[in-house]
Design a protein around this motif. Structure first.
Motif, short mmCIF file in Angstrom:
data_model
loop_
_atom_site.label_atom_id
_atom_site.label_comp_id
_atom_site.label_asym_id
_atom_site.label_seq_id
_atom_site.Cartn_x
_atom_site.Cartn_y
_atom_site.Cartn_z
N THR A 46 2.82 7.17 1.89
CA THR A 46 3.58 8.33 1.85
C THR A 46 3.89 8.93 3.10
O THR A 46 2.92 9.07 4.03
CB THR A 46 2.74 9.44 0.97
OG1 THR A 46 2.61 8.33 -0.49
CG2 THR A 46 3.51 10.63 0.67
N LYS A 47 5.06 9.59 3.42
CA LYS A 47 5.48 10.13 4.59
C LYS A 47 4.16 11.45 5.00
O LYS A 47 4.18 12.16 3.83
CB LYS A 47 6.91 10.66 4.78
CG LYS A 47 7.65 9.49 4.25
CD LYS A 47 8.06 8.68 5.40
CE LYS A 47 9.12 7.65 5.40
NZ LYS A 47 8.65 6.38 5.57
N PRO A 53 -6.65 5.29 7.61
CA PRO A 53 -7.27 5.40 6.21
C PRO A 53 -6.76 4.68 5.31
O PRO A 53 -7.30 4.31 4.31
CB PRO A 53 -7.51 6.85 6.33
CG PRO A 53 -7.25 7.39 7.75
CD PRO A 53 -6.12 6.56 8.24
N LYS A 54 -5.50 4.89 4.95
CA LYS A 54 -4.69 4.50 3.73
C LYS A 54 -4.73 2.85 3.84
O LYS A 54 -4.82 2.23 2.87
CB LYS A 54 -3.41 5.03 3.57
CG LYS A 54 -2.71 4.60 2.36
CD LYS A 54 -3.53 4.96 1.25
CE LYS A 54 -2.66 4.77 -0.24
NZ LYS A 54 -3.46 4.87 -1.43
N LEU A 55 -4.51 2.43 5.01
CA LEU A 55 -4.47 0.80 5.11
C LEU A 55 -5.90 0.31 4.95
O LEU A 55 -6.02 -0.68 4.17
CB LEU A 55 -3.87 0.64 6.24
CG LEU A 55 -2.44 0.74 6.79
CD1 LEU A 55 -2.05 0.31 8.25
CD2 LEU A 55 -1.52 -0.03 5.84
N SER A 56 -6.77 0.99 5.37
CA SER A 56 -8.11 0.64 5.01
C SER A 56 -8.74 0.60 3.66
O SER A 56 -8.95 -0.47 3.36
CB SER A 56 -8.91 1.21 6.12
OG SER A 56 -10.48 0.83 6.28
N GLU A 57 -8.34 1.67 3.21
CA GLU A 57 -8.66 1.73 1.61
C GLU A 57 -8.07 0.79 0.94
O GLU A 57 -8.52 0.25 -0.09
CB GLU A 57 -8.28 3.23 1.53
CG GLU A 57 -8.39 3.51 -0.15
CD GLU A 57 -7.54 4.77 -0.80
OE1 GLU A 57 -7.17 4.78 -1.65
OE2 GLU A 57 -7.61 5.88 0.22
N SER A 58 -6.79 0.33 1.28
CA SER A 58 -6.19 -0.64 0.31
C SER A 58 -6.58 -2.00 0.71
O SER A 58 -6.52 -2.79 -0.35
CB SER A 58 -4.56 -0.41 0.95
OG SER A 58 -3.98 0.74 0.50
N ILE A 59 -6.85 -2.26 1.93
CA ILE A 59 -7.55 -3.53 2.21
C ILE A 59 -8.91 -3.80 1.36
O ILE A 59 -9.10 -4.43 0.63
CB ILE A 59 -7.85 -3.72 3.67
CG1 ILE A 59 -6.42 -3.90 4.32
CG2 ILE A 59 -8.67 -5.25 3.71
CD1 ILE A 59 -6.63 -3.70 5.96
N GLU A 60 -9.71 -2.58 1.37
CA GLU A 60 -10.85 -2.73 0.60
C GLU A 60 -10.77 -2.76 -0.99
O GLU A 60 -11.74 -3.21 -1.56
CB GLU A 60 -11.80 -1.33 0.96
CG GLU A 60 -12.24 -1.18 2.21
CD GLU A 60 -12.90 0.07 2.69
OE1 GLU A 60 -12.91 1.01 1.66
OE2 GLU A 60 -13.15 0.28 3.70
#
Length: 176
Positions: A46-47, A53-60
């Motif tokens: 999201t812009k 933090p979002k990429l890391s959470e999505s990988i997890e």
């Protein structure tokens, strides 16, 4: 750095946008979406949202990570940081990691030769002595991912279709 056992996405796609976003990665993403395989790709951000933090959470929160290793993948600090996180989640939580060697030789990734050597040397110069430990982590992650069984686009002409079929078979078998 722990990896969550709560799975939100079937697949996390890691790729160098300049190399594969328009073309291979967008076709792979579309094929997975058509088959109702929930795939996280960076345009889900999201812009105004904090990127790492979002990429890391999505990988997890993914079951599988597909890492599209292209010619310039190692020139991106973002890609290398994603890869380190992906490989940590593989060790800690059993994240399934599927490397795709897109128009690049797996041995260049494994041994950091060719464009991988040049990109990492440049990053090491740019980072200076204080952050050289990062380059060591990146090299280790590249070697580790290149030692996994994956797809080489130079030997598999219909990679997207074959990759999608494998994912569909795994979904039907309950891997997803």
């Amino acid at each position: 750095m722990s990896c969550s056992s709560t799975r939100k996405h079937d697949i996390f796609l890691s790729f160098r946008g300049e190399d594969t976003r328009v073309g291979f990665t967008s076709h792979l993403h579309s094929a997975l979406h058509r088959h109702q395989i929930d795939t996280y790709i960076d345009y889900n951000l999201t812009k105004g949202e904090q990127v790492w933090p979002k990429l890391s959470e999505s990988i997890e929160s993914s079951r599988v990570a597909i890492v599209v290793l292209s010619e310039n993948y190692a020139s991106s600090r973002w890609c290398l940081e994603e890869l380190v996180k992906i490989m940590e989640c593989r060790k800690l939580e059993g994240l399934v990691v599927i490397p795709v060697f897109y128009e690049t030789d797996p041995s260049d990734v494994r041994n950091q030769t060719g464009t991988y050597d040049k990109a990492l040397a440049k990053l090491e110069r740019d980072l200076g002595s204080g952050l050289r430990f990062k380059v060591h982590k990146w090299k280790a992650a590249l070697t580790e991912v290149a030692n996994l069984c994956g797809w080489d686009s130079r030997t598999h002409r219909y990679l997207t279709n074959q990759g999608t079929e494998i994912q569909l078979q795994r979904k039907k078998q309950g891997v997803f």
